[in-house]
Design a protein around this motif. Structure first.
Motif: not given
Length: 189
Positions: A58-61, A11-19
Motif C-alpha cells: 500500500l505504501t510503496k507499491g 477501507p479501500h481508499g484509506a489515507s496514508e495516515e490511516e494506513i
C-alpha cells in the motif's frame, strides 16, 4: 497475498495516515517479542510478515511476491533518519537522540538507530531490545539482523571506551567490535 486493505483492517481508499496508524497498531499487537516462549510465536511471526507485506504494497507499491519488507533502510537514510545517522557517526549522541525523539514514525530504522545510540552509551540490554524490534519489523535487512543476532548471542561486553574528538575512530571501533563478536559467536575462532 490477501487484500492488503483487509489485512490492515482499513477501507479501500484509506489515507496514508490511516494506513500508517493501522500498521502501527497491528505491529504492536503481533510483534514477536510479545509472544516469546509462547506456543503462538510462529503464528505471530507469520501475521507480522503478512502485515509488513500489506503495508509495503500500500505504501510503496510492492508486489505480492516481493520479499522486501515495509521498511527499506537504504531508502530511509535521507531526511531526518539520515541526519540521525550522521550525528551518531559524529559522536553527538545527545543531538542524535533528541532528533530521533522528534520523529513520530517509529519504523525499523528508527528502532535500529535507537539501538545504536544505546549501544554507544553502553546500555547493552536496551540496545539488544531495539535491534530485535528493528530486525523483526524488517527481517530482510542484513544490518538489522546482524545487530540483533550479535546482541541476542550475548556477545556484548560492558566496558568504557574513549573516543577522540573527530568521531571517526569510534565508528571504526564499533565495526571492529561487531566483526570480532560475530566471528566469536559463529564459531570461527
Amino acid at each position: 497475498m490477501k487484500d492488503p486493505y483487509e489485512v490492515l483492517g482499513v477501507p479501500h481508499g484509506a489515507s496514508e495516515e490511516e494506513i500508517k496508524k493501522a500498521y502501527r497498531d497491528l505491529a504492536r499487537k503481533y510483534h514477536p517479542d510479545n509472544y516469546a516462549n509462547n506456543p503462538l510465536a510462529d503464528l505471530a511471526q507469520e501475521k507480522m510478515k503478512e502485515i509488513n507485506e500489506a503495508y509495503d504494497t500500500l505504501t510503496k507499491g510492492g508486489s505480492s511476491g516481493s520479499s522486501s519488507s515495509s521498511y527499506d533502510s537504504s531508502s530511509s537514510y535521507g531526511g531526518s533518519l539520515g541526519e540521525v545517522r550522521r550525528l551518531i557517526q559524529l559522536g553527538d549522541l545527545d543531538a542524535a537522540e533528541a532528533k530521533l525523539n522528534g520523529i513520530s514514525n517509529h519504523n525499523a530504522e528508527w528502532y535500529y538507530l535507537r539501538g545504536v545510540i544505546a549501544q554507544r552509551r553502553g546500555w547493552m540490554d536496551e540496545a539488544a531490545q531495539n535491534f530485535r524490534i528493528a530486525s523483526s519489523m524488517d527481517p530482510g535487512n542484513y544490518e538489522y539482523r546482524r545487530a540483533a543476532g550479535t546482541a541476542g548471542n550475548g556477545g556484548y561486553t560492558y566496558r568504557q571506551t574513549q573516543y577522540d574528538n573527530n568521531g571517526s575512530d569510534d565508528l571504526c571501533n564499533l565495526c571492529s567490535t561487531l566483526m570480532c563478536l560475530n566471528c566469536l559467536c559463529n564459531g570461527c575462532r
